[in-house]
Scaffold this motif. Structure first.
Motif, mmCIF file in Angstrom:
data_model
loop_
_atom_site.group_PDB
_atom_site.id
_atom_site.type_symbol
_atom_site.label_atom_id
_atom_site.label_comp_id
_atom_site.label_asym_id
_atom_site.label_seq_id
_atom_site.Cartn_x
_atom_site.Cartn_y
_atom_site.Cartn_z
ATOM 1 N N ASP A 142 0.841 -1.198 0.000
ATOM 2 C CA ASP A 142 0.000 0.000 0.000
ATOM 3 C C ASP A 142 0.878 1.252 0.000
ATOM 4 O OD1 ASP A 142 0.899 0.134 2.582
ATOM 5 O OD2 ASP A 142 -1.059 0.264 3.519
ATOM 6 N N TRP A 143 0.261 2.430 0.100
ATOM 7 C CA TRP A 143 0.984 3.693 -0.027
ATOM 8 C C TRP A 143 1.903 3.959 1.147
ATOM 9 C CZ3 TRP A 143 -0.023 7.452 3.630
ATOM 10 C CH2 TRP A 143 -1.149 7.254 4.410
ATOM 11 N N ARG A 144 1.729 3.243 2.260
ATOM 12 C CA ARG A 144 2.606 3.403 3.423
ATOM 13 C C ARG A 144 3.797 2.458 3.377
ATOM 14 N NH1 ARG A 144 -1.995 2.365 7.637
ATOM 15 N NH2 ARG A 144 -2.370 0.868 6.005
ATOM 16 N N GLY A 145 3.820 1.551 2.383
ATOM 17 C CA GLY A 145 4.906 0.586 2.261
ATOM 18 C C GLY A 145 4.650 -0.710 2.997
ATOM 19 N N LEU A 146 3.411 -0.956 3.406
ATOM 20 C CA LEU A 146 3.057 -2.167 4.135
ATOM 21 C C LEU A 146 2.546 -3.231 3.175
ATOM 22 C CD1 LEU A 146 1.131 -0.557 7.124
ATOM 23 C CD2 LEU A 146 3.512 -1.268 7.056
ATOM 24 N N TRP A 147 2.985 -4.483 3.388
ATOM 25 C CA TRP A 147 2.492 -5.601 2.590
ATOM 26 C C TRP A 147 1.179 -6.077 3.183
ATOM 27 C CZ3 TRP A 147 4.312 -7.398 -1.919
ATOM 28 C CH2 TRP A 147 5.590 -7.008 -2.293
ATOM 29 N N GLN A 148 0.186 -6.295 2.337
ATOM 30 C CA GLN A 148 -1.095 -6.824 2.786
ATOM 31 C C GLN A 148 -1.756 -7.584 1.656
ATOM 32 O OE1 GLN A 148 -3.480 -3.564 4.048
ATOM 33 N NE2 GLN A 148 -3.036 -2.329 2.279
ATOM 34 N N GLU A 149 -2.813 -8.308 1.999
ATOM 35 C CA GLU A 149 -3.522 -9.082 0.986
ATOM 36 C C GLU A 149 -4.235 -8.155 0.015
ATOM 37 O OE1 GLU A 149 -5.551 -12.741 2.200
ATOM 38 O OE2 GLU A 149 -5.075 -12.101 4.243
ATOM 39 N N ARG A 150 -4.402 -8.628 -1.209
ATOM 40 C CA ARG A 150 -5.069 -7.804 -2.226
ATOM 41 C C ARG A 150 -6.497 -7.449 -1.827
ATOM 42 N NH1 ARG A 150 -2.718 -7.277 -7.274
ATOM 43 N NH2 ARG A 150 -0.838 -8.501 -7.524
ATOM 44 N N ALA A 151 -7.184 -8.357 -1.133
ATOM 45 C CA ALA A 151 -8.568 -8.096 -0.721
ATOM 46 C C ALA A 151 -8.640 -6.992 0.332
ATOM 47 C CB ALA A 151 -9.187 -9.378 -0.181
ATOM 48 N N GLN A 152 -7.577 -6.775 1.093
ATOM 49 C CA GLN A 152 -7.580 -5.761 2.141
ATOM 50 C C GLN A 152 -6.927 -4.458 1.692
ATOM 51 O OE1 GLN A 152 -5.448 -7.794 5.163
ATOM 52 N NE2 GLN A 152 -7.257 -8.862 5.923
ATOM 53 N N TRP A 153 -6.377 -4.410 0.503
ATOM 54 C CA TRP A 153 -5.654 -3.234 0.032
ATOM 55 C C TRP A 153 -6.615 -2.075 -0.182
ATOM 56 C CZ3 TRP A 153 -5.652 -0.140 -4.341
ATOM 57 C CH2 TRP A 153 -4.553 0.688 -4.470
ATOM 58 N N SER A 154 -6.189 -0.874 0.188
ATOM 59 C CA SER A 154 -6.982 0.326 -0.051
ATOM 60 C C SER A 154 -6.064 1.423 -0.578
ATOM 61 C CB SER A 154 -7.668 0.796 1.234
ATOM 62 O OG SER A 154 -6.708 1.088 2.211
ATOM 63 N N PRO A 155 -6.547 2.245 -1.500
ATOM 64 C CA PRO A 155 -5.707 3.320 -2.042
ATOM 65 C C PRO A 155 -5.501 4.427 -1.022
ATOM 66 C CG PRO A 155 -7.913 3.493 -2.930
ATOM 67 C CD PRO A 155 -7.873 2.225 -2.114
ATOM 68 N N LYS A 156 -4.620 5.341 -1.346
ATOM 69 C CA LYS A 156 -4.344 6.477 -0.474
ATOM 70 C C LYS A 156 -5.581 7.367 -0.392
ATOM 71 C CE LYS A 156 -0.794 9.929 0.319
ATOM 72 N NZ LYS A 156 0.454 10.502 -0.156
ATOM 73 N N GLU A 157 -5.866 7.859 0.800
ATOM 74 C CA GLU A 157 -7.028 8.708 0.997
ATOM 75 C C GLU A 157 -6.884 10.025 0.229
ATOM 76 O OE1 GLU A 157 -9.831 8.132 2.681
ATOM 77 O OE2 GLU A 157 -9.164 6.102 3.150
ATOM 78 N N LYS A 158 -7.981 10.505 -0.316
ATOM 79 C CA LYS A 158 -7.966 11.755 -1.092
ATOM 80 C C LYS A 158 -7.615 12.955 -0.217
ATOM 81 C CE LYS A 158 -9.379 10.042 -5.012
ATOM 82 N NZ LYS A 158 -8.612 10.078 -6.215
ATOM 83 N N GLN A 159 -7.993 12.931 1.055
ATOM 84 C CA GLN A 159 -7.715 14.055 1.933
ATOM 85 C C GLN A 159 -6.226 14.220 2.200
ATOM 86 O OE1 GLN A 159 -9.678 16.434 3.293
ATOM 87 N NE2 GLN A 159 -11.300 15.696 1.981
ATOM 88 N N LEU A 160 -5.440 13.162 2.016
ATOM 89 C CA LEU A 160 -4.004 13.250 2.219
ATOM 90 C C LEU A 160 -3.297 13.882 1.028
ATOM 91 C CD1 LEU A 160 -3.369 9.799 3.878
ATOM 92 C CD2 LEU A 160 -3.492 12.021 4.981
ATOM 93 N N GLN A 161 -4.006 14.062 -0.064
ATOM 94 C CA GLN A 161 -3.403 14.619 -1.271
ATOM 95 C C GLN A 161 -3.818 16.060 -1.510
ATOM 96 O OE1 GLN A 161 -4.538 11.881 -4.337
ATOM 97 N NE2 GLN A 161 -3.345 10.228 -3.478
ATOM 98 N N ILE A 162 -4.382 16.726 -0.511
ATOM 99 C CA ILE A 162 -4.776 18.124 -0.656
ATOM 100 C C ILE A 162 -3.591 19.005 -0.278
ATOM 101 C CG2 ILE A 162 -6.266 19.936 0.242
ATOM 102 C CD1 ILE A 162 -8.407 17.837 0.607
ATOM 103 N N TYR A 163 -3.268 19.917 -1.139
ATOM 104 C CA TYR A 163 -2.151 20.825 -0.899
ATOM 105 C C TYR A 163 -2.679 22.253 -0.862
ATOM 106 C CZ TYR A 163 0.498 16.733 -2.225
ATOM 107 O OH TYR A 163 1.011 15.463 -2.274
ATOM 108 N N GLY A 164 -2.134 23.051 0.021
ATOM 109 C CA GLY A 164 -2.552 24.440 0.136
ATOM 110 C C GLY A 164 -1.949 25.307 -0.955
ATOM 111 N N ARG A 165 -2.569 26.435 -1.176
ATOM 112 C CA ARG A 165 -2.048 27.392 -2.143
ATOM 113 C C ARG A 165 -1.362 28.525 -1.406
ATOM 114 N NH1 ARG A 165 -7.034 29.116 -5.496
ATOM 115 N NH2 ARG A 165 -8.264 27.919 -4.058
#
Length: 87
Positions: free
Chosen positions: A34-57
């Motif tokens: 996953d995006w944190r570098g942790l190994w996990q099963e494909r069924a439990q995998w989740s993408p990075k949250e959208k709120q973590l990709q918000i950048y200020g102007r």
């Protein structure tokens, strides 16, 4: 006598790893990072949250219209004098 199920057989190029989330032994073909570098099963995998990709102007902090500090005396009220006030 130990069981030799589907997960215990030797498959070339498909070794076992330990899931960082559940701690269970899984096959590498069934795992994903996953995006944190942790190994996990494909069924439990989740993408990075959208709120973590918000950048200020960056803000524009400059003043668009600047005024001087001089105060026009005609705009000020005269000081109050009770002797000159009409009743």
């Amino acid at each position: 006598m130990p069981k030799t199920g589907r997960h215990e057989r030797y498959i070339p190029g498909n070794h076992h790893i330990i899931s960082d989330i559940t701690g269970q032994k899984i096959r590498i073909q069934d795992a994903r990072v996953d995006w944190r570098g942790l190994w996990q099963e494909r069924a439990q995998w989740s993408p990075k949250e959208k709120q973590l990709q918000i950048y200020g102007r960056q803000e524009k902090i400059a003043v668009s219209v600047a005024r001087t500090q001089n105060i026009d005396e005609t705009l000020l009220d005269p000081p109050f004098n009770p002797a000159t006030q009409a009743i």
